[in-house]
Design an enzyme around this catalytic site. Structure first.
Site, PDB file in Angstrom:
ATOM      1  CE  LYS A 130      -3.640  -0.272   2.289  1.00  0.00           C
ATOM      2  NZ  LYS A 130      -4.987  -0.598   3.942  1.00  0.00           N
TER       3      LYS A 130
ATOM      4  CB  CYS B  39     -19.359   2.155   6.784  1.00  0.00           C
ATOM      5  SG  CYS B  39     -17.763   3.086   6.709  1.00  0.00           S
TER       6      CYS B  39
HETATM    7  C1  UDX Z   1     -21.798   5.911   4.538  1.00  0.00           C
HETATM    8  C2  UDX Z   1     -22.486   6.393   4.889  1.00  0.00           C
HETATM    9  O1  UDX Z   1     -23.332   7.275   4.428  1.00  0.00           O
HETATM   10  C3  UDX Z   1     -20.896   7.968   5.790  1.00  0.00           C
HETATM   11  O2  UDX Z   1     -21.555   8.923   6.182  1.00  0.00           O
HETATM   12  C4  UDX Z   1     -20.122   7.420   6.394  1.00  0.00           C
HETATM   13  O3  UDX Z   1     -18.587   7.741   7.160  1.00  0.00           O
HETATM   14  C5  UDX Z   1     -19.940   5.281   6.024  1.00  0.00           C
HETATM   15  O4  UDX Z   1     -20.986   4.413   5.847  1.00  0.00           O
HETATM   16  P1  UDX Z   1     -21.097   5.148   2.195  1.00  0.00           P
HETATM   17  O5  UDX Z   1     -20.843   3.379   2.730  1.00  0.00           O
HETATM   18  O6  UDX Z   1     -19.062   4.907   1.698  1.00  0.00           O
HETATM   19  O7  UDX Z   1     -20.921   5.699   3.581  1.00  0.00           O
HETATM   20  O8  UDX Z   1     -22.360   4.641   1.393  1.00  0.00           O
HETATM   21  P2  UDX Z   1     -23.706   5.270   1.592  1.00  0.00           P
HETATM   22  O9  UDX Z   1     -23.219   6.140   0.185  1.00  0.00           O
HETATM   23  O10 UDX Z   1     -24.097   5.619   3.026  1.00  0.00           O
HETATM   24  O11 UDX Z   1     -24.627   3.825   1.111  1.00  0.00           O
HETATM   25  C6  UDX Z   1     -24.378   2.790   1.346  1.00  0.00           C
HETATM   26  C7  UDX Z   1     -25.274   1.731   1.254  1.00  0.00           C
HETATM   27  O12 UDX Z   1     -27.106   2.270   1.358  1.00  0.00           O
HETATM   28  C8  UDX Z   1     -25.265   1.208  -0.470  1.00  0.00           C
HETATM   29  O13 UDX Z   1     -24.985   0.092  -0.889  1.00  0.00           O
HETATM   30  C9  UDX Z   1     -26.530   1.901  -0.854  1.00  0.00           C
HETATM   31  O14 UDX Z   1     -26.590   1.643  -2.187  1.00  0.00           O
HETATM   32  C10 UDX Z   1     -27.487   1.590  -0.165  1.00  0.00           C
HETATM   33  N1  UDX Z   1     -27.895   3.166  -0.106  1.00  0.00           N
HETATM   34  C11 UDX Z   1     -27.880   4.753  -0.026  1.00  0.00           C
HETATM   35  C12 UDX Z   1     -30.020   2.191  -0.935  1.00  0.00           C
HETATM   36  O15 UDX Z   1     -29.730   1.432  -0.364  1.00  0.00           O
HETATM   37  N2  UDX Z   1     -30.618   3.229  -1.121  1.00  0.00           N
HETATM   38  C13 UDX Z   1     -29.903   4.269  -0.762  1.00  0.00           C
HETATM   39  O16 UDX Z   1     -31.996   5.295  -0.372  1.00  0.00           O
HETATM   40  C14 UDX Z   1     -29.158   4.970  -0.992  1.00  0.00           C
END
Ligand code: UDX
Length: 437
Positions: free
Chosen positions: A35, A264
């Site tokens: 990395k 997350c």
């Molecule tokens: C998330 C939080 O948004 C962020 O603030 C935190 O720091 C880390 O976790 P991330 O895991 O990058 O971020 O993705 P995010 O955009 O939140 O989406 C999470 C999941 O939810 C994805 O699988 C996405 O497809 C799903 N999702 C999101 C839905 O199914 N429907 C929605 O309306 C929004």
């Protein structure tokens, strides 16, 4: 300012590059030699839009270095801890091995007056424990908990212009010396209007887990509505549009589909429940068990709908899954609902081909038994059914007339409700959405 960043994964690599972009002199430290070699050559070890350009830019200024040698942190006034806190194997709780190791290797190099800043997502109470460790080794250093809210796919912008900063300091006072130091670190975003809230340690830790739990709950709420819409013959997309117009509710994070995944939300809600149990407050979070259950049920539901779409049996059916990443603009397949569905379909006798613009290498490592095809056209050739499971723009933009000429049978399941059903049906497709009639 001279800054060190311990842990150069998603969070740390982006944070280090962005701190250098803000004008600081940054050293990023990680135990993973590969990395560090990649980052030193301005190559991102994962796909994140804009990160490689940023790494190139800031490395040219000489303000960003990466190393495996932790002693390089000596002389930095601020040390960020950005290591991962994955789910423990076989348990809901968070594995704090990396946070503890980072603190252990860092403290001998911390000088009087230095600030150690935790950014990793940790169970409430961790900061107090780490503050005690720091105090024992370097009584005049300070520990701040400064949770990170970045989204994968938007990580650079989220770090350079976050919507808020939370500083958790001992006692929670604005007058704490570490507040002034962190204000200096984040001077640029603060001066362009980013809000900041100063809290005590436990509140700052809880802000992060509460935010992720709320987002997960919002998604599972709309997915529960999708189940009801399916039962009642209603349309969840219109329902989300209509309730989202109430700005107390808001339309964001109300997209029904195959549910949430990634590194997350799933592990954070589980770790939160585990920690609440340890604190004797488990009842407060029993609803998160339901949030998790609704989310996991989406995956089984899609398998059943696909069986239905294929005429009642999956045996020998050629199914193409569009998308492997847990969301678009990412190559991350950790707890990806798309890949989990692909694997279940294969186990039930379908012949599954998965395509994705960025995530195939990671996907093949995780599920070597699936077939992968980088070229979308080759992947959909002769398919008995298409499943759109990650809403990359290239899949949203597919032309139903063109694609109909390539597949064996014009059947599509839109796992993210992003296609126009009328358009696809007019082109002769059997279209199924989730929670849409
Ligand atoms: C998330 C939080 O948004 C962020 O603030 C935190 O720091 C880390 O976790 P991330 O895991 O990058 O971020 O993705 P995010 O955009 O939140 O989406 C999470 C999941 O939810 C994805 O699988 C996405 O497809 C799903 N999702 C999101 C839905 O199914 N429907 C929605 O309306 C929004």
């Amino acid at each position: 300012m001279k800054i060190s960043v311990i842990g150069c994964g998603y969070l740390g690599a982006v944070h280090a590059a962005c701190m250098a972009k803000l004008g600081h002199d940054v050293v990023g430290v990680d135990v993973d030699e590969r990395k560090i070699a990649e980052l030193s050559a301005a190559k991102a070890p994962f796909y994140e839009p804009g990160l490689e350009e940023l790494l190139r830019d800031v490395q040219e200024t000489g303000r960003l270095k990466f190393t495996t040698d932790v002693s390089a942190v000596a002389g930095s006034a601020v040390h960020f801890i950005c290591v991962g806190t994955p789910q423990k194997i076989g348990e809901n709780g968070a594995d704090l091995t990396y946070v503890d190791a980072a603190m252990r290797t860092l403290t001998p190099h911390v000088l009087p007056g230095d600030i150690v800043v935790g950014k990793s997502t940790v169970p409430v109470g961790t900061a107090a424990r780490l503050a005690a460790v720091l105090e024992k080794n370097q009584p005049s250093a300070h520990l701040v908990w400064n949770p990170e809210f970045l989204r994968e796919g938007h990580a650079v912008a989220d770090t350079l212009q976050p919507d808020r900063f939370v500083y958790g300091v001992l006692g929670g006072s604005e007058d704490h010396i570490a507040v002034r130091v962190l204000d200096e670190v984040y001077e640029a975003p603060l001066s362009s209007g980013t809000s900041r809230i100063v809290t005590d340690h436990p509140t700052a830790e809880l802000v992060k887990t509460a935010a992720n739990s709320f987002l997960a709950t919002k998604i599972s709420f709309i997915n529960a509505m999708a189940e009801l819409c399916d039962a009642a013959g209603a349309d969840v997309t219109q329902l989300a549009d209509a309730i989202g117009m109430d700005d107390r509710i808001g339309r964001k994070f109300l997209n029904a589909g195959i549910g949430f995944g990634g590194g997350c939300l799933p592990k954070d809600i589980r770790a939160f429940m585990a920690r609440a149990g340890e604190l004797g407050a488990d009842q407060a979070l029993t609803f998160l068990r339901e949030v998790d259950a609704i989310n996991m049920r989406r995956r089984t539901r899609v398998v059943e709908l696909t069986r239905d779409l294929c005429g009642g049996s999956l045996l020998g059916k050629k199914i193409t899954v569009l998308g492997a990443a847990f969301k678009p603009e990412s190559d991350d397949v950790r707890d990806s609902p798309a890949l989990s569905i692909a694997a279940q379909l294969q186990l039930q006798g379908a012949v599954v081909t998965v395509t994705d613009p960025k995530a195939l290498t990671n996907a093949a490592r995780r599920f070597p038994e699936l077939h992968y095809e980088a070229d979308c056209n080759s992947a959909i050739k002769s398919a008995d059914a298409l499943l759109l499971l990650t809403e990359w723009h290239q899949y949203r933009d597919l032309d139903p007339y063109e694609v109909a000429g390539v597949v064996a049978s014009a059947r599509i399941l839109d796992g993210r409700n992003v296609l126009d059903p009328a358009k696809w049906r007019a082109a002769g497709w059997i279209y199924r959405g989730l929670g849409r009639p």
